[in-house]
Scaffold this motif. Sequence first.
Motif, PDB file in Angstrom:
ATOM      1  N   ILE A  58      -4.404 -14.420 -27.860  1.00 22.55           N
ATOM      2  CA  ILE A  58      -3.168 -15.215 -27.823  1.00 22.55           C
ATOM      3  C   ILE A  58      -1.955 -14.326 -27.560  1.00 22.55           C
ATOM      4  O   ILE A  58      -1.176 -14.582 -26.636  1.00 22.55           O
ATOM      5  N   SER A  63       0.143 -15.864 -24.543  1.00 23.88           N
ATOM      6  CA  SER A  63       1.597 -15.841 -24.743  1.00 23.88           C
ATOM      7  C   SER A  63       2.342 -15.117 -23.628  1.00 23.88           C
ATOM      8  O   SER A  63       3.552 -15.272 -23.485  1.00 23.88           O
ATOM      9  N   LEU A  68       5.270 -19.205 -26.110  1.00 23.86           N
ATOM     10  CA  LEU A  68       4.831 -19.818 -27.363  1.00 23.86           C
ATOM     11  C   LEU A  68       5.670 -19.292 -28.518  1.00 23.86           C
ATOM     12  O   LEU A  68       5.988 -18.098 -28.570  1.00 23.86           O
ATOM     13  N   SER A  69       6.023 -20.176 -29.431  1.00 20.33           N
ATOM     14  CA  SER A  69       6.730 -19.755 -30.637  1.00 20.33           C
ATOM     15  C   SER A  69       5.759 -19.054 -31.579  1.00 20.33           C
ATOM     16  O   SER A  69       4.540 -19.097 -31.387  1.00 20.33           O
ATOM     17  N   GLU A  70       6.298 -18.418 -32.608  1.00 20.39           N
ATOM     18  CA  GLU A  70       5.446 -17.713 -33.563  1.00 20.39           C
ATOM     19  C   GLU A  70       4.478 -18.690 -34.248  1.00 20.39           C
ATOM     20  O   GLU A  70       3.306 -18.372 -34.459  1.00 20.39           O
ATOM     21  N   LYS A  71       4.995 -19.874 -34.589  1.00 21.44           N
ATOM     22  CA  LYS A  71       4.149 -20.869 -35.245  1.00 21.44           C
ATOM     23  C   LYS A  71       3.036 -21.349 -34.308  1.00 21.44           C
ATOM     24  O   LYS A  71       1.887 -21.522 -34.734  1.00 21.44           O
ATOM     25  N   GLN A  72       3.366 -21.557 -33.046  1.00 22.03           N
ATOM     26  CA  GLN A  72       2.354 -21.990 -32.083  1.00 22.03           C
ATOM     27  C   GLN A  72       1.286 -20.912 -31.881  1.00 22.03           C
ATOM     28  O   GLN A  72       0.097 -21.227 -31.763  1.00 22.03           O
ATOM     29  N   GLN A  73       1.715 -19.669 -31.850  1.00 21.74           N
ATOM     30  CA  GLN A  73       0.757 -18.576 -31.709  1.00 21.74           C
ATOM     31  C   GLN A  73      -0.237 -18.564 -32.868  1.00 21.74           C
ATOM     32  O   GLN A  73      -1.444 -18.418 -32.662  1.00 21.74           O
ATOM     33  N   HIS A  74       0.258 -18.729 -34.079  1.00 19.15           N
ATOM     34  CA  HIS A  74      -0.617 -18.751 -35.249  1.00 19.15           C
ATOM     35  C   HIS A  74      -1.602 -19.922 -35.175  1.00 19.15           C
ATOM     36  O   HIS A  74      -2.779 -19.786 -35.524  1.00 19.15           O
ATOM     37  N   THR A  75      -1.098 -21.070 -34.730  1.00 16.24           N
ATOM     38  CA  THR A  75      -1.968 -22.249 -34.620  1.00 16.24           C
ATOM     39  C   THR A  75      -3.077 -22.018 -33.607  1.00 16.24           C
ATOM     40  O   THR A  75      -4.258 -22.300 -33.866  1.00 16.24           O
ATOM     41  N   TYR A  76      -2.717 -21.482 -32.432  1.00 13.07           N
ATOM     42  CA  TYR A  76      -3.717 -21.243 -31.385  1.00 13.07           C
ATOM     43  C   TYR A  76      -4.699 -20.152 -31.783  1.00 13.07           C
ATOM     44  O   TYR A  76      -5.867 -20.176 -31.381  1.00 13.07           O
TER      45      TYR A  76
END
Length: 200
Positions: A58, A63, A68-76
């Motif tokens: 990711i 990314s 991607l935001s930090e939160k989106q990165q964690h989710t993915y």
Amino acid sequence: GVMLFPGVSPSDTIVPHILMQDSIGLSGWLVGLVCAGTLAASMSSGDAILHAAASIGIRDGISKILPLSEKQQHTYMKLLVVPIGAIAYYFAVVSNVDIVDLLLGSYGIIAQIFPLVFAAFYWPRANGRGALAGLLAAIVVNIFFFLNPELKPFPMHEGVYGLVANLVVFTAVSLMTKPEPVETVSAYSPAPIAQETAPA
């Protein structure tokens, strides 16, 4: 183990095969301790490798293409753990490929990083596009000959063919594309480097 129980397939499952044989007469406590120790050792390494692979995929992959935001990165990252784990499970349980062959194949891919690291310090004209193109070409060639060993022109490790493809593509793409900024190159080279112009 191979002498006592010939024909065990795949061959790298000989240790758990021995543990499950009543004819050996091993204590249930000993078998339990060996299994618990094996599980603990595999989890301590496996979870780190699994999460690192998802994180790299990711942060250093997706990314760089999609913002991607930090939160989106964690989710993915959490989502990517599932398919990576499924692939690892397939090779560990379903596939008949020996672990030695898998390691040899992966070493062929890992070796492709060497030309990039070498060029970062000794070839200022190298750039990111050339490095990425060479790496991708090398991985494709390595996997192709790993899956089709009978097509190798010479009986060499597939990583060697990958290195050849890597060097050719890396050099060609770097020379045909715009060089890296002087500021970037100077971080790796102590001598000031004149900015080269891109080909017409």
